[in-house]
Enzyme design. Structure first.
Site, mmCIF file in Angstrom:
data_model
loop_
_atom_site.group_PDB
_atom_site.id
_atom_site.type_symbol
_atom_site.label_atom_id
_atom_site.label_comp_id
_atom_site.label_asym_id
_atom_site.label_seq_id
_atom_site.Cartn_x
_atom_site.Cartn_y
_atom_site.Cartn_z
ATOM 1 N N ARG A 184 0.846 -1.197 0.000
ATOM 2 C CA ARG A 184 0.000 0.000 0.000
ATOM 3 C C ARG A 184 0.881 1.247 0.000
ATOM 4 N NH1 ARG A 184 -1.936 2.696 5.024
ATOM 5 N NH2 ARG A 184 -3.565 4.207 4.493
ATOM 6 N N ARG A 235 -9.418 18.980 8.815
ATOM 7 C CA ARG A 235 -8.432 19.249 9.861
ATOM 8 C C ARG A 235 -8.547 20.696 10.330
ATOM 9 N NH1 ARG A 235 -4.613 15.133 9.778
ATOM 10 N NH2 ARG A 235 -4.572 13.882 7.872
ATOM 11 N N LYS A 284 -13.118 2.671 0.837
ATOM 12 C CA LYS A 284 -12.829 2.545 2.263
ATOM 13 C C LYS A 284 -14.079 2.940 3.044
ATOM 14 C CE LYS A 284 -8.856 4.319 3.577
ATOM 15 N NZ LYS A 284 -7.778 5.351 3.671
ATOM 16 N N THR A 326 -6.506 -1.330 10.142
ATOM 17 C CA THR A 326 -6.305 -0.362 11.223
ATOM 18 C C THR A 326 -5.988 -1.006 12.570
ATOM 19 O OG1 THR A 326 -7.954 1.065 10.140
ATOM 20 C CG2 THR A 326 -7.103 1.777 12.265
#
Length: 470
Positions: free
Chosen positions: A35, A76, A217, A275
């Site tokens: 990845r 963010r 995802k 994860t």
């Protein structure tokens, strides 16, 4: 070079693993797909890694998958005074649309879609939920909030709005530039971050244009509301438990994981569980018992692949993490309860002739104690249909398409081989026997079961089974 396991390993490349010799060591330890995380690193960095993986592929003579993971519209905060602010429970802080280095009354949040979607009483989670604030006042360019859970926030920390559909394209300007670059390099998979709805996948598919597999995802609760359509439009799915676990209760994540794995298996789409699988191995040479159990659970669920993130990208023990994941998978798949658990989670049959033929192929191979199931596949669909049954017999996927061979490195049980096409039934039989012997699956007098679509050179037309003796 044969893996003695069915589930695959995906490893993220980063500073700890980008050197060519380290990539080779990781591959030999068990990595099937690498990845490339485009949230970090320059195009030049990724190009060097891509070239090194392709050189490794030529050296070892085995297809290796490359997954490009796009950053997506990550929300963010901006920069704050002195690089950090300590928010105390009960106090009032303001977030502003415009501003540079802010204090508690002007924390920069340059995302207009947040201000458009926010409402009084709604919570904002900062830094993966470590800090929680609640909206108490709303202006066109400012949010007044009360701190519910205090803590320290620092520059560029992520912000989540649980349960809110944001008016965001899944592809930012950066993502589009990264995607064009990745497709030019020749990545095998493109992962879309923060997918919220089916149209997000359609937008990406139009840009990819069939040059790579599109992987969605699942990390937003909104995606779960339309998951069947998202799975149908995607080529693969990732259960991205990091952001998903921030936006839904922690206790709901395991159940959602099982639902997603089952739904993907029913739809014949590869699914990755990702994860913090071996997170403690970022800084320690061994995982916790709970982490080993977490990996094992994904394998018992029937996931096609499990993924390492920081463990292989920036951790101190990347090779050990891959080797540990490999050992856990092999241990689970060899356990006496594994076959019964996987069989019990069979999602049922799709009532189409190609699926029925694939099911019959798996059943027949087990009944005659065949050493392998040989699938002839152009697009990978025939191999995927057989893999859906999670047979006890290994799957040898022969394809004339190198891109398909690489993408199959993500598929449960598939040992892919890039080989020449076949034009006749006799040639199919001969090549199936030769490849099964050459790849170490069978020896003289052993049986293999071959399945293909006839006439040859057609896609998705699985309609023929043949028992072959070597």
């Amino acid at each position: 070079m044969r893996r003695h396991r069915r589930a695959k390993i995906v490893a993220t490349v980063g500073p700890a693993s980008a050197a060519p010799d380290r990539l080779k060591t990781l591959f030999l330890a068990g990595v099937d797909t690498f990845r490339l995380n485009f949230s970090h690193g320059s195009h030049e960095d990724h190009a060097k890694v891509h070239a090194a993986i392709r050189a490794l592929e030529r050296e070892v003579g085995r297809p290796i998958g490359i997954l490009q993971d796009l950053q997506g519209p990550k929300i963010r905060i901006g920069t704050v005074r002195d690089g950090r602010l300590e928010l105390v429970a009960g106090e009032t802080v303001r977030f502003v649309l415009e501003g540079s280095e802010g204090d508690k009354q002007a924390i920069p949040l340059r995302h207009p879609e947040i201000f458009a979607a926010a409402a009084p009483g709604q919570d904002l989670l900062i830094d993966d939920g470590r800090v929680r604030v609640r909206v108490v006042g709303l202006e066109a360019d400012a949010l007044t909030t009360q701190v519910i859970t205090g803590g320290v926030i620092s520059n560029r920390k992520g912000v989540n709005l649980p349960g809110t559909l944001l008016d965001l394209s899944p592809l930012t300007a950066k993502d589009r530039a990264d995607l064009a670059f990745g497709l030019e390099l020749g990545v095998d998979w493109v992962a879309l971050s923060f997918v919220q709805k089916p149209s997000d996948v359609m937008e990406a598919r139009a840009l990819v244009g069939g040059r790579a597999g599109v992987l969605s995802k699942i990390e937003k609760p909104q995606a779960l509301d339309q998951i069947e359509d998202i799975i149908r439009l995607s080529d693969a799915i990732m259960v991205a438990r990091g952001d998903l676990g921030v936006e839904i209760p922690h206790e709901d994540v395991p159940g959602r994981q099982k639902e997603l794995v089952r739904a993907c298996r029913l739809a014949v789409k590869p699914v990755i569980v990702a994860t913090q699988m071996l997170d403690s191995m970022v800084a320690a040479p061994a995982p916790t018992r709970a982490e080993a159990s977490d990996v094992a659970t994904a394998i018992y669920d029937g996931a096609d692949a499990v993924m390492l993130s920081a463990e292989s990208a920036t951790g101190q023990y990347p090779v050990e993490a891959v080797a540990m994941m490999d050992r856990i998978i092999r241990s689970v798949e060899g356990h006496k309860l594994y076959r019964s658990i996987v069989a019990a989670s069979d999602p049922g049959e799709e009532e189409t002739p190609p699926h029925a033929v694939a099911t019959a192929t798996a059943t027949l191979a087990e009944a005659v104690h065949a050493r392998a199931i040989v699938t002839y596949t152009t697009s990978g669909t025939t191999a995927a249909r057989v893999a859906r049954k999670r047979p006890a017999v290994p799957i040898l996927a022969l394809t004339p398409n190198l891109a398909t061979a690489r993408r199959l490195s993500l598929m449960w049980g598939a040992h892919s081989v890039h080989t020449g096409d076949v034009d006749s039934y006799e040639e199919m039989t001969s090549k199936a026997a030769h490849c099964a012997e050459q790849e170490g699956f069978a020896t003289r007098a052993d049986l293999v079961v071959a399945t293909a679509g006839i006439p040859f050179h057609t896609t998705g037309n699985t309609n023929n089974i043949r028992v072959i003796q070597i």
